[in-house]
Design a protein around this motif. Structure first.
Motif, PDB file in Angstrom:
ATOM      1  N   THR A  10       0.867  -1.319   0.235  1.00 21.76           N
ATOM      2  CA  THR A  10       0.118   0.196   0.101  1.00 21.76           C
ATOM      3  C   THR A  10       0.664   1.295   0.074  1.00 21.76           C
ATOM      4  O   THR A  10       1.889   1.444   0.889  1.00 21.76           O
ATOM      5  CB  THR A  10      -1.173  -0.022   1.288  1.00 21.76           C
ATOM      6  N   VAL A  11       0.529   2.204  -0.832  1.00 23.14           N
ATOM      7  CA  VAL A  11       1.231   3.593  -0.910  1.00 23.14           C
ATOM      8  C   VAL A  11       0.244   4.536  -0.480  1.00 23.14           C
ATOM      9  O   VAL A  11      -0.997   4.443  -0.963  1.00 23.14           O
ATOM     10  CB  VAL A  11       1.659   3.726  -2.592  1.00 23.14           C
ATOM     11  N   GLY A  12       0.498   5.535   0.310  1.00 30.73           N
ATOM     12  CA  GLY A  12      -0.243   6.399   0.969  1.00 30.73           C
ATOM     13  C   GLY A  12       0.486   7.832   0.357  1.00 30.73           C
ATOM     14  O   GLY A  12       1.400   7.933   0.259  1.00 30.73           O
ATOM     15  N   VAL A  13      -0.575   8.528  -0.270  1.00 31.94           N
ATOM     16  CA  VAL A  13      -0.256   9.940  -0.898  1.00 31.94           C
ATOM     17  C   VAL A  13      -0.971  10.902  -0.082  1.00 31.94           C
ATOM     18  O   VAL A  13      -2.211  11.116  -0.073  1.00 31.94           O
ATOM     19  CB  VAL A  13      -0.551  10.157  -2.259  1.00 31.94           C
ATOM     20  N   ALA A  14      -0.253  12.006   0.422  1.00 30.93           N
ATOM     21  CA  ALA A  14      -0.938  13.056   1.222  1.00 30.93           C
ATOM     22  C   ALA A  14      -0.556  14.085   0.213  1.00 30.93           C
ATOM     23  O   ALA A  14       0.250  14.858   0.186  1.00 30.93           O
ATOM     24  CB  ALA A  14      -0.306  13.302   2.615  1.00 30.93           C
ATOM     25  N   PHE A  15      -1.535  14.636  -0.447  1.00 29.66           N
ATOM     26  CA  PHE A  15      -1.640  15.732  -1.412  1.00 29.66           C
ATOM     27  C   PHE A  15      -1.579  17.276  -0.465  1.00 29.66           C
ATOM     28  O   PHE A  15      -1.890  17.201   0.596  1.00 29.66           O
ATOM     29  CB  PHE A  15      -2.740  15.789  -2.138  1.00 29.66           C
TER      30      PHE A  15
END
Length: 369
Positions: free
Chosen positions: A25-30
């Motif tokens: 799982t990759v998390g992306v915080a924009f």
């Protein structure tokens, strides 16, 4: 027998790689603007998507609705099982650094700033190098000798954009003027296209015919204003200003442009940023006629993010710290395509390439502020 053994060994390695990616799982915080901002955030997301398409797994995201929410979603991404979290923009630094300290077994990537911790990496770009090329192009192609710069907010990364652009303009045209404006005094300035549109109108009234925006989603306001007013007319120029040349006289114009810009006039252009935004200057849907995207300063955040996240996905050794991308390693460049082909003479493209080589070799030193 040996052939069968080799085949089984190859299959075993393939399955091992696939097994590593299962549950990845990759998390992306924009940052403000989110994944559809047409620029910085979107490019980061595309880089992550490429990894997942190749290795399997899933992406979880957090998109702030307002400035105070930037970074808040990072702990939740870790709790959701993200093995690597990508934070977009300097405003995510504090939250990402704190989350990295609390989750030493996860990996954290910050775009455009340098976080702290052995499980973190900062992806930073030499924006001033590409901006120098953009400024050189603007200095050579301006019809008024006045060009503008609009930044999202006054922070080090945007100062690098501005410094490189100003130096490039001066290198090409020592007597040209660069007027700089900032959308806001906070990172909200990267998502306020209405204010950027107003600033662009002011620059146009002062005779600026090429405007470079390093302002995230606010850059859309620059394009909207140029679409509404695609040219400068001699009769409306400031009293102290006259057209110097007409570099685009031979470029075919649409009927709508000829009607709106009848008489002694010159077209207005934007220079895009981060992604290739040249096509956004095709206001009449015909690339063969006058387009208003002079070029775009490409910041290959997608490639940088892809490389780091792919390493984590494949279990490769982790390298923390600062990673720098510029002209020398394909992290920065200008966009040339069918939309701006008629706007930039072949001889000028040749000079841009020579200038790029001089920057890479260190013969031309580009300032950062």
């Amino acid at each position: 027998m040996r052939r069968q053994t080799a085949l089984l060994a190859s299959l075993s390695l393939l399955l091992a790689g696939s097994a590593h990616a299962i549950g990845f799982t990759v998390g992306v915080a924009f940052d403000l603007g989110g994944r559809q901002d047409g620029g910085f955030n979107q490019t980061v997301f595309q880089g992550v998507q490429r990894v997942i398409a190749e290795t399997g797994g899933q992406i979880r995201t957090f998109e702030p609705g307002q400035l105070s929410e930037v970074g808040r979603g990072i702990p939740g991404l870790v709790r959701a099982g993200a093995k690597v979290v990508v934070g977009v923009g300097y405003a995510n630094n504090a939250a990402l650094t704190a989350a990295a300290a609390a989750a030493p077994n996860a990996r954290f990537v910050l775009v455009d700033d340098l976080p702290k911790g052995p499980n973190t990496v900062g992806l930073r770009f030499r924006e001033h190098e590409g901006s120098f090329l953009a400024g050189y192009l603007a200095g050579k192609q301006t019809a008024t000798g006045r060009v503008g710069f609009i930044g999202g907010t006054d922070i080090p990364v945007i100062r690098r954009f501005r410094a490189g652009f100003e130096a490039g303009v001066a290198f090409a045209c020592p007597d040209c003027q660069v007027t700089s404006q900032f959308v806001s005094d906070s990172s909200a300035g990267f998502n306020l296209p209405g204010i950027a549109k107003t600033l662009t109108a002011q620059l146009q009234r002062n005779g600026n015919d090429i405007i470079y925006a390093a302002a995230g989603a606010s850059g859309r306001g620059v394009i909207d204003q140029i679409k509404a007013q695609p040219c400068l007319k001699a009769a409306n120029l400031p009293p102290d200003l006259k057209f110097r040349a007409d570099p685009y006289a031979a470029v075919p114009k649409s009927a709508a442009y000829r009607k709106a810009c009848a008489g002694d006039s010159r077209p207005v252009f934007f220079i895009g940023v981060d992604t290739n935004q040249n096509a956004l200057g095709d206001f009449d849907g015909n690339p063969a006629t006058m387009n208003h995207g002079l070029t775009s300063m490409l910041k290959r955040v997608d490639n940088a993010v892809y490389a780091v996240v792919k390493d984590v996905a494949m279990g490769r050794p982790w390298r923390s710290g600062d990673r720098s991308f510029g002209l020398s390693n394909g992290g920065i460049g200008l966009a040339f395509d069918r939309y701006n082909e008629a706007l930039i003479p072949a001889s000028l493209k040749t000079n841009l390439k020579k200038l790029e080589d001089l920057i890479v070799r260190g013969t031309v030193k580009v300032p950062t502020q």
